[in-house]
Design a protein around this motif. Structure first.
Motif, mmCIF file in Angstrom:
data_model
loop_
_atom_site.group_PDB
_atom_site.id
_atom_site.type_symbol
_atom_site.label_atom_id
_atom_site.label_comp_id
_atom_site.label_asym_id
_atom_site.label_seq_id
_atom_site.Cartn_x
_atom_site.Cartn_y
_atom_site.Cartn_z
ATOM 1 N N THR A 50 0.941 -1.221 0.014
ATOM 2 C CA THR A 50 -0.032 0.198 -0.154
ATOM 3 C C THR A 50 0.942 1.270 -0.027
ATOM 4 O OG1 THR A 50 -0.216 0.268 2.182
ATOM 5 C CG2 THR A 50 -1.596 -1.185 1.246
ATOM 6 N N ALA A 51 0.326 2.288 -0.257
ATOM 7 C CA ALA A 51 1.069 3.558 -0.228
ATOM 8 C C ALA A 51 1.704 3.865 1.046
ATOM 9 C CB ALA A 51 0.304 4.865 -0.466
ATOM 10 N N LYS A 52 1.034 3.513 2.347
ATOM 11 C CA LYS A 52 1.544 3.513 3.565
ATOM 12 C C LYS A 52 2.566 2.633 3.659
ATOM 13 C CE LYS A 52 0.176 4.067 8.515
ATOM 14 N NZ LYS A 52 -0.854 4.026 9.497
ATOM 15 N N GLY A 53 2.399 1.398 3.379
ATOM 16 C CA GLY A 53 3.245 0.262 3.673
ATOM 17 C C GLY A 53 4.643 0.551 3.017
ATOM 18 N N VAL A 54 4.695 0.809 1.686
ATOM 19 C CA VAL A 54 5.943 1.007 0.819
ATOM 20 C C VAL A 54 6.696 2.296 1.330
ATOM 21 C CG1 VAL A 54 5.133 2.397 -1.084
ATOM 22 C CG2 VAL A 54 7.009 0.719 -1.353
ATOM 23 N N GLU A 55 5.999 3.316 2.051
ATOM 24 C CA GLU A 55 6.723 4.484 2.509
ATOM 25 C C GLU A 55 7.638 3.924 3.794
ATOM 26 O OE1 GLU A 55 7.116 7.487 1.395
ATOM 27 O OE2 GLU A 55 5.616 7.665 0.198
ATOM 28 N N GLY A 56 6.814 3.035 4.756
ATOM 29 C CA GLY A 56 7.568 2.431 5.795
ATOM 30 C C GLY A 56 8.710 1.468 5.402
ATOM 31 N N VAL A 57 8.704 0.875 4.249
ATOM 32 C CA VAL A 57 9.571 -0.058 3.724
ATOM 33 C C VAL A 57 10.625 0.929 3.387
ATOM 34 C CG1 VAL A 57 10.405 -1.779 2.172
ATOM 35 C CG2 VAL A 57 8.186 -1.714 3.392
ATOM 36 N N LEU A 58 10.499 1.950 2.845
ATOM 37 C CA LEU A 58 11.650 2.798 2.259
ATOM 38 C C LEU A 58 12.334 3.319 3.615
ATOM 39 C CD1 LEU A 58 13.145 4.608 -0.017
ATOM 40 C CD2 LEU A 58 11.330 6.224 0.266
ATOM 41 N N LEU A 59 11.653 3.754 4.521
ATOM 42 C CA LEU A 59 12.311 4.234 5.440
ATOM 43 C C LEU A 59 12.935 3.369 6.320
ATOM 44 C CD1 LEU A 59 9.508 6.486 7.009
ATOM 45 C CD2 LEU A 59 11.401 7.187 6.146
ATOM 46 N N GLY A 60 12.627 1.906 6.252
ATOM 47 C CA GLY A 60 13.524 0.970 6.777
ATOM 48 C C GLY A 60 14.762 0.963 5.870
ATOM 49 N N ALA A 61 14.794 1.135 4.635
ATOM 50 C CA ALA A 61 16.114 1.156 4.025
ATOM 51 C C ALA A 61 17.198 2.233 4.525
ATOM 52 C CB ALA A 61 15.784 1.199 2.409
ATOM 53 N N TYR A 62 16.428 3.380 4.550
ATOM 54 C CA TYR A 62 16.849 4.760 5.099
ATOM 55 C C TYR A 62 17.656 4.375 6.526
ATOM 56 C CZ TYR A 62 15.536 8.264 1.878
ATOM 57 O OH TYR A 62 15.281 8.957 0.587
ATOM 58 N N GLY A 63 16.872 3.706 7.331
ATOM 59 C CA GLY A 63 17.422 3.195 8.686
ATOM 60 C C GLY A 63 18.782 2.485 8.643
ATOM 61 N N MET A 64 19.182 1.849 7.677
ATOM 62 C CA MET A 64 20.441 1.270 7.221
ATOM 63 C C MET A 64 21.640 2.334 6.999
ATOM 64 S SD MET A 64 19.835 -1.910 8.385
ATOM 65 C CE MET A 64 21.702 -2.198 8.066
ATOM 66 N N VAL A 65 21.205 3.311 6.636
ATOM 67 C CA VAL A 65 22.393 4.317 5.973
ATOM 68 C C VAL A 65 23.322 4.441 7.069
ATOM 69 C CG1 VAL A 65 23.089 6.494 5.395
ATOM 70 C CG2 VAL A 65 21.015 5.292 4.415
ATOM 71 N N ASP A 66 23.029 4.440 8.500
ATOM 72 C CA ASP A 66 24.109 4.841 9.383
ATOM 73 C C ASP A 66 24.730 3.605 9.771
ATOM 74 O OD1 ASP A 66 22.160 3.669 11.087
ATOM 75 O OD2 ASP A 66 22.569 4.965 12.970
ATOM 76 N N GLY A 67 24.310 2.505 9.373
ATOM 77 C CA GLY A 67 24.826 1.189 9.788
ATOM 78 C C GLY A 67 24.827 0.425 11.063
ATOM 79 N N ALA A 68 23.991 1.194 11.786
ATOM 80 C CA ALA A 68 23.634 0.750 13.378
ATOM 81 C C ALA A 68 22.432 -0.024 13.396
ATOM 82 C CB ALA A 68 23.823 1.861 14.328
ATOM 83 N N GLY A 69 22.391 -0.799 14.471
ATOM 84 C CA GLY A 69 21.114 -1.360 14.791
ATOM 85 C C GLY A 69 21.113 -2.847 14.399
ATOM 86 N N LEU A 70 21.845 -3.503 13.792
ATOM 87 C CA LEU A 70 21.627 -4.836 13.665
ATOM 88 C C LEU A 70 21.890 -5.738 14.692
ATOM 89 C CD1 LEU A 70 23.560 -5.134 9.839
ATOM 90 C CD2 LEU A 70 21.186 -5.395 10.462
ATOM 91 N N ASP A 71 21.186 -6.921 14.908
ATOM 92 C CA ASP A 71 21.424 -7.861 15.782
ATOM 93 C C ASP A 71 22.516 -8.501 15.705
ATOM 94 O OD1 ASP A 71 18.794 -7.276 16.536
ATOM 95 O OD2 ASP A 71 17.712 -8.911 15.293
ATOM 96 N N GLY A 72 23.437 -8.525 16.836
ATOM 97 C CA GLY A 72 24.512 -9.398 16.847
ATOM 98 C C GLY A 72 25.724 -8.848 16.585
ATOM 99 N N GLN A 73 25.591 -7.584 16.365
ATOM 100 C CA GLN A 73 26.989 -6.527 16.208
ATOM 101 C C GLN A 73 26.915 -5.443 17.020
ATOM 102 O OE1 GLN A 73 26.341 -6.505 11.752
ATOM 103 N NE2 GLN A 73 26.860 -4.453 11.989
ATOM 104 N N SER A 74 28.149 -4.870 17.012
ATOM 105 C CA SER A 74 28.324 -3.626 17.754
ATOM 106 C C SER A 74 28.304 -2.337 16.605
ATOM 107 C CB SER A 74 29.746 -3.436 18.275
ATOM 108 O OG SER A 74 29.798 -4.484 19.342
#
Length: 598
Positions: A43-67
């Motif tokens: 949905t329009a709302k759903g894909v915007e959320g998925v896109l923000l999830g991709a932005y969330g990886m830009v800083d590289g932080a927050g993955l399980d099992g790593q610093s």
């Protein structure tokens, strides 16, 4: 924190749409969990959320099992302490994997290398998931569809670019290959055309993205063009011979000139304004990684550089990423106000190595480029607006020297109170206008005009010479945290050191002289920003520069004795062994190790 900061929006939106594409023990994907529903996201709302999830990886932080610092976008681990800019810092027993990296002992089993790969390709996966989800979204305008696709391609290009500068050969995984629910889809061999595909992603993004964005943190057409040019610059020289690739540099030059001629950007008046939270997203900024300036928790701050703070209060942790004596020496200038390109390391800028807090100390009185004291914390000089730098800032001087990193640390007004993660609220200016000017100067040296290159370098030096931007002298107060700023009889701030910097007033005598000047300026302008290792590699000079550096540094830092950079090998890192092991498909690994590491 501004309400349009993408970090905060990502945190909220990810919860709203129920994205479940985090990491388990795979590198590129994860099986759906709990209430995850691909249909619900179409949905329009759903894909915007998925896109923000991709932005969330830009800083590289927050993955399980790593610093967080193992995949930090600022690359202080892989681009800083592996270069002549910095030591690992802290003490010998803390994060020993980084000690191996500092000595160019790159092993496929090093957890930092593994997790850098893991984080970047998780970003690739999320970007591809945006594109694939978008294909099935009906309730969205075609204009917004095109923008989402362009943003996702920009992000996919960025993640692949960061991987390509780390590893000699990488797989390029696009949306046609990737399937969120099929781990086998990510098991592809390395791609000889990865550079061309990275360029293509940035070019296609630039063709659609707007010239400006209402929301900071989203890329513009100029950001995409800048990264396209950066990808070309990374192909601009032969890493073995250092010979220029005229075709790549000519192509980069055309894009860089387009950015300059757009009139969209200008150098800010004060150098420090590129390194403080109070002056984020300014006229020089082309693309910044956005972080919170205040928060009730540290989740939206940049935890990836959390270790790289002085040991003194208010930080108290952790003393990593200490500037090298070599870097400090590089800021010396001659009587003409120009850098001592060939002789800067013949003697050391005075430091307080081995002195106690109560010992008297007078800082170096020779002439210096004023950018030194915006880059490095050193004894007797005010550290931003906190206190005068002293031995309290250093965890173990004997091991890691007397200097502290400075650029990524925000001023007092933007310092949080909820732990070291919230003390790293400064944006990371991953792409700014000064980079464009110095890359263009590189191109002019090789395929253009030496005079134009000199003009561009002088623009950078003129800004650095602005006395309004000099660090001010301060006198120690009655306590360690107290100080008094010094003014002259006319009420003007007194500089903290003998700053002398001037422009190149006469033409360079040769292309070689021009090349040296531009590259040296690049080091001075971007010291301690995570670029140096990769710059040396792309210029094809890593072995010569770093082995010469280590010959001298090994006499200052004993642990560096015996370290040697191997030409044709250490310009890149080995593919993580775990990634190779998990790439098995039909009984055979699809990834192969770089032959230099076999």
């Amino acid at each position: 924190m501004k309400s349009n900061n993408l970090v905060k929006i990502f945190l909220a939106s990810a919860l709203t749409v129920g994205i479940a594409i985090g990491c388990n023990d795979s590198f590129l994907t994860r099986e759906p969990q709990a209430q995850y529903s691909p249909t619900a996201l179409q949905t329009a709302k759903g894909v915007e959320g998925v896109l923000l999830g991709a932005y969330g990886m830009v800083d590289g932080a927050g993955l399980d099992g790593q610093s967080d610092w193992e995949n930090d976008i600022q690359n202080w681990v892989f681009g800083g302490l592996t270069s002549d800019d910095a030591y690992k810092g802290t003490d010998a027993g803390d994060q020993p994997e980084e000690s191996f990296l500092e000595k160019w002992d790159f092993q496929p089993t090093n957890g930092h290398i593994r997790n850098k790969w893991r984080g970047l390709f998780k970003g690739v996966a999320r970007s591809n998931d945006v594109i694939n989800t978008l294909k099935n979204v009906k309730d969205i305008s075609e204009a917004r569809r095109a923008q989402i696709l362009a943003e996702a391609k920009f992000l996919r290009g960025l993640f692949h670019f960061e991987a390509k500068k780390m590893w000699k050969n990488i797989p390029f995984i696009d949306d046609a290959t990737f399937n969120l629910n099929d781990l086998e889809s990510t098991k592809v061999p390395v791609d000889a055309n990865a550079w061309a595909k990275i360029e293509k992603d940035f070019a296609e993004a630039a063709a659609v993205l707007p010239a400006t964005q209402a929301q900071v943190g989203r890329p513009t057409k100029w950001a995409a063009k800048a990264f396209q040019a950066k990808a070309l610059m990374y192909q601009g020289f032969d890493m073995n011979t250092g010979a220029a690739n005229a075709a790549k540099l000519t192509a980069a030059k055309a894009i860089l000139e387009e950015i300059v001629n757009s009139g969209k950007y200008r150098l800010v008046e004060l150098y420090r304004d590129n390194h403080d939270a109070s002056t984020r997203n300014n006229s020089e900024s082309i693309f910044e990684v956005q972080y919170a300036s205040s928060s009730s928790s540290g989740d939206a701050a940049n935890r990836g550089v959390g270790l790289a703070h002085p040991y003194a209060s208010p930080w108290g942790c952790c003393g990593f990423y200490q500037p090298s004596q070599n870097l400090v020496n590089a800021f010396k200038t001659g009587a003409d106000g120009l850098p001592l390109i060939d002789t800067f390391n013949d003697s050391d800028v005075k430091n307080d190595q081995g002195l106690k807090l109560e010992d008297s100390f007078t800082p170096y009185e020779g002439t210096l480029d004023p950018r030194l004291d915006h880059t490095v914390g050193r004894r007797g000089i005010l550290f931003i607006d906190y206190k005068i730098h002293n031995v309290d800032f250093i965890r173990d001087q004997t091991y890691a020297g007397p200097y502290s990193p400075k650029k990524h640390i925000p001023s007092k007004a933007f310092t949080g109170v909820n732990g070291w993660g919230n003390l790293t609220s400064n944006n990371y200016r991953i792409m700014r206008y000064s980079m464009i000017l110095l890359w263009l100067a590189e191109c002019e040296v090789e395929v253009g005009s030496l005079e134009r290159a000199r003009e561009l370098v002088n623009m950078i030096r003129t800004r650095a010479a602005n006395p309004a931007g000099f660090v001010q002298k301060a006198i120690q107060g009655s306590t360690r945290d107290a100080y008094t700023l010094v003014f002259d009889a006319q009420g003007k701030p007194v500089p903290a050191a003998n700053y002398l910097i001037k422009t190149y007033s006469t033409p360079w005598a040769s292309k070689d002289a021009a090349r040296k000047a531009v590259r040296f300026e690049t080091r001075l302008e971007f010291g301690m920003e995570g670029h140096r290792f990769f710059d040396l590699a792309r210029w094809g000079v890593s072995a010569d520069v770093l082995n010469k550096y280590n010959e001298i540094e090994a006499n200052k830092r004993v642990y560096k004795k015996g370290a040697r950079f191997v030409k044709g090998k250490n310009e890149f890192f080995p593919i993580p062994q775990e990634a190779i092991d998990r790439s098995e498909k039909d009984g055979k690994a699809t990834l192969e190790q770089d032959p230099s590491y076999k």
